[in-house]
Design a protein around this motif. Structure first.
Motif, PDB file in Angstrom:
ATOM      1  N   PHE A 138       0.847  -1.290  -0.103  1.00  0.00           N
ATOM      2  CA  PHE A 138       0.127   0.019   0.105  1.00  0.00           C
ATOM      3  C   PHE A 138       0.804   1.252  -0.087  1.00  0.00           C
ATOM      4  O   PHE A 138       0.298   2.298  -0.152  1.00  0.00           O
ATOM      5  CB  PHE A 138      -0.944   0.038   1.456  1.00  0.00           C
ATOM      6  N   ILE A 139       1.942   1.412  -0.008  1.00  0.00           N
ATOM      7  CA  ILE A 139       3.056   2.537   0.234  1.00  0.00           C
ATOM      8  C   ILE A 139       3.014   3.275  -0.908  1.00  0.00           C
ATOM      9  O   ILE A 139       3.107   4.719  -0.782  1.00  0.00           O
ATOM     10  CB  ILE A 139       4.332   2.052   0.758  1.00  0.00           C
ATOM     11  N   LEU A 140       3.289   2.858  -1.996  1.00  0.00           N
ATOM     12  CA  LEU A 140       3.288   3.930  -3.328  1.00  0.00           C
ATOM     13  C   LEU A 140       2.283   3.716  -3.836  1.00  0.00           C
ATOM     14  O   LEU A 140       1.330   2.714  -4.355  1.00  0.00           O
ATOM     15  CB  LEU A 140       4.443   3.153  -4.208  1.00  0.00           C
ATOM     16  N   ASP A 141       1.640   4.735  -4.154  1.00  0.00           N
ATOM     17  CA  ASP A 141       0.060   5.359  -4.692  1.00  0.00           C
ATOM     18  C   ASP A 141       0.477   4.806  -6.382  1.00  0.00           C
ATOM     19  O   ASP A 141       1.526   4.732  -6.985  1.00  0.00           O
ATOM     20  CB  ASP A 141      -0.243   6.589  -4.641  1.00  0.00           C
ATOM     21  N   LYS A 142      -0.646   4.598  -7.076  1.00  0.00           N
ATOM     22  CA  LYS A 142      -0.706   4.130  -8.358  1.00  0.00           C
ATOM     23  C   LYS A 142       0.249   5.080  -9.320  1.00  0.00           C
ATOM     24  O   LYS A 142       0.889   4.532 -10.442  1.00  0.00           O
ATOM     25  CB  LYS A 142      -2.152   3.863  -8.982  1.00  0.00           C
ATOM     26  N   ASP A 143      -0.277   6.449  -9.186  1.00  0.00           N
ATOM     27  CA  ASP A 143       0.651   7.430 -10.011  1.00  0.00           C
ATOM     28  C   ASP A 143       2.100   7.235  -9.787  1.00  0.00           C
ATOM     29  O   ASP A 143       2.898   7.367 -10.822  1.00  0.00           O
ATOM     30  CB  ASP A 143       0.008   8.809  -9.969  1.00  0.00           C
ATOM     31  N   GLY A 146       3.522   3.890 -11.089  1.00  0.00           N
ATOM     32  CA  GLY A 146       3.454   4.117 -12.440  1.00  0.00           C
ATOM     33  C   GLY A 146       4.478   4.911 -13.264  1.00  0.00           C
ATOM     34  O   GLY A 146       4.759   4.424 -14.394  1.00  0.00           O
ATOM     35  N   SER A 147       4.794   5.837 -12.618  1.00  0.00           N
ATOM     36  CA  SER A 147       5.898   6.588 -13.078  1.00  0.00           C
ATOM     37  C   SER A 147       7.271   5.730 -13.099  1.00  0.00           C
ATOM     38  O   SER A 147       7.898   5.581 -14.172  1.00  0.00           O
ATOM     39  CB  SER A 147       6.194   7.904 -12.419  1.00  0.00           C
ATOM     40  N   LEU A 148       7.508   5.164 -12.154  1.00  0.00           N
ATOM     41  CA  LEU A 148       8.554   4.251 -12.043  1.00  0.00           C
ATOM     42  C   LEU A 148       8.457   3.293 -13.126  1.00  0.00           C
ATOM     43  O   LEU A 148       9.479   2.989 -13.846  1.00  0.00           O
ATOM     44  CB  LEU A 148       8.712   3.520 -10.772  1.00  0.00           C
ATOM     45  N   GLN A 149       7.353   2.281 -13.353  1.00  0.00           N
ATOM     46  CA  GLN A 149       7.185   1.434 -14.200  1.00  0.00           C
ATOM     47  C   GLN A 149       7.354   1.863 -15.761  1.00  0.00           C
ATOM     48  O   GLN A 149       8.028   0.867 -16.488  1.00  0.00           O
ATOM     49  CB  GLN A 149       5.935   0.726 -14.048  1.00  0.00           C
ATOM     50  N   GLN A 150       6.901   3.061 -15.896  1.00  0.00           N
ATOM     51  CA  GLN A 150       7.052   3.610 -17.335  1.00  0.00           C
ATOM     52  C   GLN A 150       8.677   3.972 -17.513  1.00  0.00           C
ATOM     53  O   GLN A 150       9.145   3.585 -18.737  1.00  0.00           O
ATOM     54  CB  GLN A 150       6.417   4.750 -17.551  1.00  0.00           C
ATOM     55  N   ALA A 151       9.406   4.738 -16.491  1.00  0.00           N
ATOM     56  CA  ALA A 151      10.701   4.876 -16.604  1.00  0.00           C
ATOM     57  C   ALA A 151      11.384   3.924 -16.938  1.00  0.00           C
ATOM     58  O   ALA A 151      12.527   3.973 -17.524  1.00  0.00           O
ATOM     59  CB  ALA A 151      11.047   5.927 -15.518  1.00  0.00           C
ATOM     60  N   PHE A 152      11.138   2.731 -16.145  1.00  0.00           N
ATOM     61  CA  PHE A 152      12.012   1.407 -16.106  1.00  0.00           C
ATOM     62  C   PHE A 152      11.380   0.428 -16.938  1.00  0.00           C
ATOM     63  O   PHE A 152      11.531  -0.782 -16.307  1.00  0.00           O
ATOM     64  CB  PHE A 152      12.458   1.145 -14.589  1.00  0.00           C
ATOM     65  N   ARG A 229       7.128  14.443  -5.562  1.00  0.00           N
ATOM     66  CA  ARG A 229       5.934  15.049  -6.630  1.00  0.00           C
ATOM     67  C   ARG A 229       6.531  14.882  -7.960  1.00  0.00           C
ATOM     68  O   ARG A 229       5.763  14.708  -8.796  1.00  0.00           O
ATOM     69  CB  ARG A 229       5.767  16.482  -6.054  1.00  0.00           C
ATOM     70  N   ALA A 230       7.778  15.325  -7.890  1.00  0.00           N
ATOM     71  CA  ALA A 230       8.346  15.172  -9.452  1.00  0.00           C
ATOM     72  C   ALA A 230       8.402  13.936  -9.897  1.00  0.00           C
ATOM     73  O   ALA A 230       8.158  13.663 -11.222  1.00  0.00           O
ATOM     74  CB  ALA A 230       9.741  15.767  -9.453  1.00  0.00           C
ATOM     75  N   ILE A 231       8.622  12.870  -9.109  1.00  0.00           N
ATOM     76  CA  ILE A 231       8.613  11.442  -9.631  1.00  0.00           C
ATOM     77  C   ILE A 231       7.349  11.080 -10.042  1.00  0.00           C
ATOM     78  O   ILE A 231       6.873  10.620 -11.128  1.00  0.00           O
ATOM     79  CB  ILE A 231       9.127  10.542  -8.744  1.00  0.00           C
ATOM     80  N   ARG A 232       6.323  11.720  -9.340  1.00  0.00           N
ATOM     81  CA  ARG A 232       4.924  11.343  -9.773  1.00  0.00           C
ATOM     82  C   ARG A 232       4.520  11.963 -10.747  1.00  0.00           C
ATOM     83  O   ARG A 232       3.629  11.388 -11.838  1.00  0.00           O
ATOM     84  CB  ARG A 232       4.166  11.658  -8.558  1.00  0.00           C
ATOM     85  N   SER A 233       5.053  12.932 -11.136  1.00  0.00           N
ATOM     86  CA  SER A 233       4.791  13.738 -12.530  1.00  0.00           C
ATOM     87  C   SER A 233       5.723  13.375 -13.884  1.00  0.00           C
ATOM     88  O   SER A 233       5.254  13.846 -14.898  1.00  0.00           O
ATOM     89  CB  SER A 233       4.828  15.195 -12.194  1.00  0.00           C
ATOM     90  N   GLY A 234       6.311  12.222 -13.688  1.00  0.00           N
ATOM     91  CA  GLY A 234       7.050  11.774 -14.731  1.00  0.00           C
ATOM     92  C   GLY A 234       8.652  12.477 -14.595  1.00  0.00           C
ATOM     93  O   GLY A 234       9.263  11.843 -15.583  1.00  0.00           O
TER      94      GLY A 234
END
Length: 256
Positions: A138-143, A146-152, A229-234
Motif C-alpha cells: 500500500f505504500i506507493l500510490d498508483k501514479d 506507474g511513473s517508475l514502471q514507465q521509466a524503467f 512530487r516530481a517522480i509522480r509527474s514523470g
C-alpha cells in the motif's frame, strides 16, 4: 511483544474514534461490507488516496496522516491499522529496517552519503479467517509507481526511488486476500511483531545523529517531498550507476 487481546484496541496513534476517521468510514459505507471487502476497501484507500510522501515524523496519529493526505512506509501503516480496527479487523505491526539504497533517488544525492545506513520500516499484518496476511504493497500510490514502471520499462529488479522489488512490472500490491509487497527486497533487520505502533516506536527510533537530524529538519524533508512530487509527474531524478530514465510525457521533455 504481542498482546493478543489488544488487536482491536484504540491507542494514541491508532485514534480511530477521531471525527475524520469515523466520518470517512460512515461516508464510504465500509461497515456494510464483508470482512474481506472491508480489508480491501481500507487497503485501497490508503494505497491510492493517501499519496506517497513524507510526514513530519513516524510516530504521528492516524488522524494526522488522514489530514495530511499523504504518508510514507510507517505512517500509512498506522492509518491502515486504525481503519482496520475501526472496521473490526484484528491487526498488528511487523517492524524492520530497510537498506538506505531503497530511498536513493528520493533522498537527494547531495545528502545521500549522510543518510542513515538503515531506515526504520514496518508493514501491517491482518488476521482474516485463521491466518495472518502481510500487507506492505500500500505504500506507493498508483501514479507514483506507474511513473517508475514507465521509466524503467523492461527492468524487473529495482532498488531505489522508494521501491525494492524484483517484479517491478507487476509487483504483488493488489488486495487478493494474500500478502502484498513493494519493499521486500530491501529488508535489513527484523524486529518482530507488535500489537501497536505505539509500542514499536517506544522501542525503536530512527537514529539520525545530531548533524543529520539538523539537516533533515533544516529542509531535507521538504526536498524529499518535492522529489516525490516530481517522480509522480514523470520527472525521475538520476541515480548514478542506473541508466537515466527518459521523460515520460511529451510536455516534460519539452520543458527540459
Amino acid at each position: 511483544m504481542i498482546d493478543e487481546t489488544a488487536l482491536l484496541d484504540a491507542t494514541p496513534l491508532l485514534d480511530f474514534r477521531a471525527a475524520g476517521i469515523v466520518g470517512l468510514i460512515e461516508d464510504r459505507g465500509w461497515l456494510r461490507l464483508s470482512e474481506q471487502d472491508r480489508i480491501g476497501a481500507a487497503y485501497d484507500f490508503v494505497r491510492n488516496e493517501i499519496l506517497f510522501g513524507y510526514n513530519r515524523a513516524d510516530d504521528i496519529p492516524a488522524s494526522r496522516v488522514l489530514g495530511d493526505g499523504y504518508g510514507q512506509y510507517n505512517t500509512k501503516g498506522t492509518l491502515l491499522m486504525a481503519l482496520l480496527r475501526a472496521l473490526g479487523v484484528p491487526c498488528r505491526l511487523h517492524g524492520f529496517t530497510i537498506h538506505k539504497a531503497l530511498q536513493r533517488g528520493v533522498v537527494p544525492e547531495a545528502v545521500y552519503p549522510i543518510a542513515p545506513a538503515e531506515i526504520l520500516h514496518s508493514w501491517v499484518e491482518v488476521r482474516t479467517g485463521e491466518r495472518w496476511v502481510e500487507l506492505e504493497g500500500f505504500i506507493l500510490d498508483k501514479d507514483f509507481l506507474g511513473s517508475l514502471q514507465q521509466a524503467f520499462a523492461g527492468t524487473e529488479s529495482l532498488c531505489g526511488y522508494g521501491a525494492g522489488t524484483d517484479c517491478l512490472s507487476a509487483p504483488p500490491i493488489d488486495w487478493t486476500v494474500g500478502n502484498t509487497y513493494i519493499h521486500k527486497t530491501g529488508i535489513a533487520r527484523d524486529f518482530g511483531t507488535y500489537d501497536t505502533p505505539d509500542r514499536f516506536y517506544a522501542e525503536h527510533r530512527q537514529q539520525l545523529g545530531t548533524l543529520r537530524d539538523l539537516a533533515y529538519r533544516g529542509g531535507v524533508g521538504h526536498w524529499m517531498i518535492a522529489r516525490v512530487r516530481a517522480i509522480r509527474s514523470g520527472r525521475i531524478p538520476r541515480i548514478p550507476g542506473l541508466k537515466r530514465p527518459e521523460p515520460l510525457r511529451k510536455e516534460v521533455a519539452n520543458a527540459a
